[in-house]
Design an enzyme around this catalytic site. Structure first.
Site, mmCIF file in Angstrom:
data_model
loop_
_atom_site.group_PDB
_atom_site.id
_atom_site.type_symbol
_atom_site.label_atom_id
_atom_site.label_comp_id
_atom_site.label_asym_id
_atom_site.label_seq_id
_atom_site.Cartn_x
_atom_site.Cartn_y
_atom_site.Cartn_z
ATOM 1 N N GLU A 125 4.945 -6.303 8.600
ATOM 2 C CA GLU A 125 3.920 -5.371 9.064
ATOM 3 C C GLU A 125 2.696 -6.180 9.499
ATOM 4 O OE1 GLU A 125 2.640 -2.344 6.298
ATOM 5 O OE2 GLU A 125 1.585 -1.269 7.859
ATOM 6 N N MET A 267 3.375 -5.393 -0.008
ATOM 7 C CA MET A 267 4.035 -4.806 1.157
ATOM 8 C C MET A 267 5.261 -4.007 0.735
ATOM 9 S SD MET A 267 4.040 -4.376 4.358
ATOM 10 C CE MET A 267 5.263 -3.282 5.059
ATOM 11 N N HIS A 301 1.248 2.268 -5.440
ATOM 12 C CA HIS A 301 1.017 2.434 -4.002
ATOM 13 C C HIS A 301 2.268 2.033 -3.207
ATOM 14 C CE1 HIS A 301 -1.550 2.373 -0.330
ATOM 15 N NE2 HIS A 301 -0.686 1.453 0.056
ATOM 16 N N GLU A 302 2.781 0.850 -3.484
ATOM 17 C CA GLU A 302 3.945 0.373 -2.713
ATOM 18 C C GLU A 302 5.162 1.234 -3.001
ATOM 19 O OE1 GLU A 302 2.930 -1.483 -0.500
ATOM 20 O OE2 GLU A 302 1.082 -2.144 -1.483
ATOM 21 N N HIS A 305 5.014 4.469 -1.114
ATOM 22 C CA HIS A 305 5.317 4.307 0.313
ATOM 23 C C HIS A 305 6.782 4.590 0.620
ATOM 24 C CE1 HIS A 305 1.874 3.063 2.601
ATOM 25 N NE2 HIS A 305 1.634 1.949 1.943
HETATM 26 N N1 TRP Z 1 1.304 -1.826 4.208
HETATM 27 C C1 TRP Z 1 0.760 -2.648 3.160
HETATM 28 C C2 TRP Z 1 0.159 -1.755 2.102
HETATM 29 O O1 TRP Z 1 -0.612 -0.883 2.398
HETATM 30 C C3 TRP Z 1 -0.288 -3.611 3.556
HETATM 31 C C4 TRP Z 1 -0.072 -4.539 4.690
HETATM 32 C C5 TRP Z 1 -0.246 -4.286 5.978
HETATM 33 C C6 TRP Z 1 0.155 -5.903 4.629
HETATM 34 N N2 TRP Z 1 -0.164 -5.417 6.728
HETATM 35 C C7 TRP Z 1 0.052 -6.408 5.927
HETATM 36 C C8 TRP Z 1 0.408 -6.755 3.596
HETATM 37 C C9 TRP Z 1 0.154 -7.757 6.194
HETATM 38 C C10 TRP Z 1 0.535 -8.094 3.861
HETATM 39 C C11 TRP Z 1 0.397 -8.605 5.150
HETATM 40 O O2 TRP Z 1 0.452 -1.876 0.971
HETATM 41 ZN ZN ZN Z 2 -0.154 0.932 1.918
#
Ligand code: TRP
Ligand code: ZN
Length: 881
Positions: A125, A267, A301-302, A305
């Site tokens: 991401e 993530m 949180h993770e 998701h």
């Molecule tokens: N989606 C992840 C979260 O909200 C966070 C995230 C987005 C991320 N981009 C990233 C983590 C790049 C590491 C590197 O938990």
């Molecule tokens: Zn998130």
């Protein structure tokens, strides 16, 4: 690094993908210096697209071979333009086979495939998958993945990817393989692999429907004594989502893996969450109460998701808050439920309000201000912001405030019923809420499209003869970049009325009984609400529980605030009244400091603080919140021109005054809130420690031998990191002679614990005694390493963002240090560099003499020839008019 001119991407330019992908088969031959990636994908033309070419993205990878339906493509068969590879004249259905090369050990960006302590990790991401293979790397392309991993068995005994393990075995030359399959369709940003030397804590966990799931927490050898809390948190999260939302884990196996090199917190890759060690590893010796809280919240949180983000994902990156705002809201509610008590809930709510004021309101008022659903960006990584996350969560919370808990749950059920396994928009979510609740949320859309923090004002009028009480609410919203004027928001304003004795009065509006807290819906710029049957002149408690992310201005006298601070049944507004009493005085003191006036603090305020401190009917955690003053950043946000030194001196003056005036009570509270016996991170114990350590720091705001001895003793006797770090930090801030030796002892004892060494750097970086010479000396410490994001943040970012007095030194030395390190970091890791770049967001608000130096530093960065899009966007926006 790209050196071409950065392009702005617009939300309004969205078009559906030309081709859809059904299946992806990936083969990895993992080698740190040369990894071969084979990718076979099946595509078919998207009936919703008029475009006929296949579009693939690739970045920093070498294309070895490209086959279309078995035929090797020659250079003229496709076009490459920057990171976009286009294949024209493609058939209705296609199988592409793509072979690429990459060099994981040279990947310092920590996006794509990289090595950390010699182990392989991925981070995809938002747009990291294109750094692994060519792909239609956009979230509305969802496919099923099969992954074959091959690597040296001794060096990389553990091979993980998303979903379920199909088979594993040995290969020739000391290598082995593992084959994984993810049964669910997913966008490429949720792909992950790990190839590493790791160990795990695991257990099977019975799900609500009777299935058993295997849960694992993977860490480096030597850290297995720090995984219990993450595992506990995971189990609590799974249970909570079953009970509160009827959402179950949809896999047989769920893995968490910790790495020490990570750009963000964690993530949510499907079935294989990858975490910053900071949000996994904890035991009482090395982690503080705040660290434990962070782990519980981020694990949750993770995990959450998996439904809000993975099963239902985003159509495009402008919709990021669809998953992030919603998932933050869910983890906030989880945290509240885990504490359980009403006052405990309020304490977590207060934490959320603090975060908004400390970070989101400044963002909303600065050059990077953007709506919860942005209209454009240069670099999507710059939009993982407090606005998208925390303000986004507030927007979701407002649906719940408007619909009630049950109504909100109905909206969630409808959202999943309509959109499971789809890539959707914030509008789809809003419509599910509206339809489930039978409500019109058309105007509510403005929370997504308009940036800036709305300002709310109120006027009241009591008519004794008619026994009515009118509240007129006014709203406005300041201009933000690209949005000079705003339309009124749909704002839920929760209001209570207190009688003279401080009791809640029963509320009637329009003949309707509203209990003791009425949620007024403000839709116009100005609207009057009439309470009837009001038997005496009340004091209004407005915006209870912080019912909307707005700035509530004025409207209260000091007497009103004292009444609310003493009596409000809504603990958030009770706390808020104290913050307002303090803020009024802090602003006055700041002004006086600037003109060298003699400072003083009134007894009324001190007495209010004294009463709060000793009120044993209130949890220690709440009293700690109520006694903690607004931060220097929050004070600065109230000023039109900021002299950071004045703000600091004013706040310190107030702290020292409280410390001296309440010395006896603070000493007593210190003793009363000791937590003897084995450490436990539970909320009640953590609350006691928080109040005790706040008392210690107040006492040492006006230090003498006795208060310093108390801190020094705690430093030596502490059997947990919360108390140890608090005492050490207090010694440093009190400029105690013991501080130096204690810092050295701290390092000696914990030098083997990376996360504690981060604390050691951070504590010094944010101390007002750490000047530019000292910070540069710390940069030369053998344990310092700019390539590791946690370490870089602990020293560099803390100095630039958490040490206002030194960073804003009148000679501009802090700003030059900033420019130098933004530039250096940009060459290594643009995401981390761009976050540091944001330290200068509010530069136009400082004293003119500081602004000059800040502008020079910004221009110095902007003038660099090689600059990432990430940093370029931030400094360009900061310098724009
Ligand atoms: N989606 C992840 C979260 O909200 C966070 C995230 C987005 C991320 N981009 C990233 C983590 C790049 C590491 C590197 O938990
Ligand atoms: Zn998130």
């Amino acid at each position: 690094m790209r050196t071409d001119t950065p392009q702005t991407i617009y939300r309004s330019d969205y078009t559906p993908p030309s081709y859809l992908v059904d299946t992806v088969e990936l083969g990895f031959d993992l080698d740190p210096t040369r990894t071969v990636v084979a990718n076979r994908l099946t595509l078919r033309r998207n009936p919703d697209s008029a475009q006929r070419e296949i579009e693939l993205y690739g970045e920093d990878i070498e294309l070895v071979a490209l086959r279309l339906n078995g035929r090797l493509l020659q250079e003229g068969d496709y076009a490459v333009n920057g990171s976009l590879l286009t294949i024209p004249n493609t058939p209705e259905e296609a199988t592409l086979e793509i072979e690429t090369l990459c060099v994981p050990e040279q990947n310092t960006t920590l996006s794509g495939l990289y090595t950390s302590n010699g182990n392989f990790f991925t981070q995809c991401e938002a747009e990291g998958f294109r750094r692994i293979t060519y792909f239609p790397d956009r979230p509305d392309v969802m496919a099923t993945y099969t992954v074959m991993l091959r690597a040296n068995k001794e060096r990389y005994p553990v091979l993980l990817s998303n979903g379920n393990l199909l088979e594993e075995g040995d290969l020739a030359d000391g290598r082995h393989y593992a084959k994984w399959e993810d049964p669910f369709k997913k966008p490429s940003y949720l792909f992950a692999l790990v190839a590493a030397q790791l160990v795990c804590q695991e257990e099977t966990f019975r799900l609500a429907d009777g299935r058993d799931a295997l849960l694992q927490v993977w860490v480096e050898e030597g850290n297995l004594d720090k995984t219990d809390y993450a595992m506990q948190s995971l189990k609590h999260s799974i249970r909570w989502d079953e009970e509160r939302y009827g959402l179950e884990l949809d896999l047989d196996r769920f893995m968490i893996v910790a790495t020490s090199d990570f750009n963000m917190g964690a993530m949510e890759n499907k079935g294989l969450n990858i975490f910053n060690t900071k949000f996994v590893l904890a035991n009482p010796r090395v982690a503080t109460d705040i660290d434990f809280q962070g782990i519980e919240a981020v694990v949750a949180h993770e995990y959450f998701h998996n439904w809000t983000g993975n099963r239902v994902t985003c159509r495009d990156w402008f919709q990021l808050s669809l998953k992030e705002g919603l998932t933050v809201f869910r983890d906030q509610e989880f945290t509240s439920d885990m504490i359980g008590t009403e006052l405990g809930r309020a304490v977590t709510r207060i934490d959320q309000v603090r975060t908004l004021r400390q970070a989101q309101f400044p963002e909303d008022a600065g050059p990077m201000a953007h709506p919860v659903r942005p209209d454009s960006f240069v670099e999507i990584n710059n939009f993982y912001t407090v606005t998208v996350y925390e303000k986004g969560a507030e927007v979701v919370r407002m649906y719940q405030t408007l619909l009630g808990r049950e109504g909100f749950r109905k909206g969630m059920d409808l959202y999943f019923e309509r959109h499971d396994e789809q890539a959707v928009t914030c509008d789809d979510f809003r419509l599910a809420m509206a339809d489930a609740g039978g409500r019109d949320f058309t105007q509510f859309e403005r929370w997504y499209s308009q940036a800036g923090t709305p300002q709310l004002r109120f006027e009241t009028r009591y008519d004794e003869a008619a026994q009515t009480y009118d509240i007129t609410l006014f709203q406005s919203c300041p201009a933000t970049p690209g949005q000079p004027t705003k339309l009124p928001f749909h704002i839920p304003v929760a209001v209570g009325l207190l009688d003279r004795a401080g009791r809640d009065m029963p509320l009637t509006v329009d003949g309707k009984d509203m209990g003791t807290t009425a949620v007024l819906e403000l839709l116009e710029e100005r609207q009057t609400f009439v309470f009837t049957g009001v038997t005496e002149q009340p004091v209004a408690s407005v915006l209870r529980d912080f019912s909307a992310p707005v700035i509530l201005q004025g409207g209260y006298t000091d007497a009103d605030l004292l009444h609310l601070f003493n009596h409000d049944s809504d603990p958030v507004n009770r706390w808020e009244a104290g913050q307002r009493l303090a803020m009024g005085r802090l602003l006055k003191l700041t002004g006086e400091t600037a003109v060298d006036a003699k400072l003083s603090l009134d007894d009324t305020f001190i007495e209010a603080m004294r009463r709060m401190l000793v009120d044993e009917s209130l949890d220690p955690a709440f009293r700690e919140q109520a006694l903690l003053l607004p931060s220097e950043t929050m004070i600065a946000e109230q000023l039109s021109e900021v002299d950071p030194l004045s703000v600091h001196v004013a706040r310190q003056f107030m702290r020292a005054n409280i410390g001296a005036a309440l010395r006896t009570e603070l000493m007593a509270q210190y003793q009363a809130n000791l937590t003897p016996g084995p450490y436990s991170p539970d909320a009640a114990s953590a609350g006691k420690r928080a109040l005790k350590n706040l008392a210690l720091s107040y006492l040492n705001a006006a230090p003498d031998e006795e208060t310093i001895a108390l801190a020094a003793r705690q430093c030596v006797d502490a059997d947990n990191m919360t108390d140890r770090a608090a005492a050490l930090s207090t010694l440093i801030h009190a400029r105690a002679p013991e501080a130096e030796a204690e810092l050295a002892r701290f390092y000696d004892e914990f030098q083997g614990e990376a996360l504690v060494v981060d604390k050691w750097f951070a504590m010094q970086a944010s101390a007002p005694t750490t000047d530019i010479a000292k910070v540069r000396e710390l940069m030369r410490h053998p344990a310092f390493n700019l390539r590791n994001p946690n370490r870089a943040r602990s020293l560099v970012a803390n100095y630039c963002m958490n040490n206002a007095v030194q960073f804003h030194a009148p000679n501009g030395s802090g700003y030059l240090f900033w420019a130098e390190h933004v530039t250096l970091l940009d060459g290594l890791n643009p995401q981390v560099a761009a976050r540091l770049a944001r330290a200068m967001d509010r530069w136009r608000r400082f004293t003119p003499s500081l602004q000059v130096h800040m502008k020079t530093a910004l221009q110095q960065v902007a003038g660099q020839q090689r600059l990432s899009n990430d940093v370029r966007e931030v400094v360009t926006k900061a310098l724009a008019n």
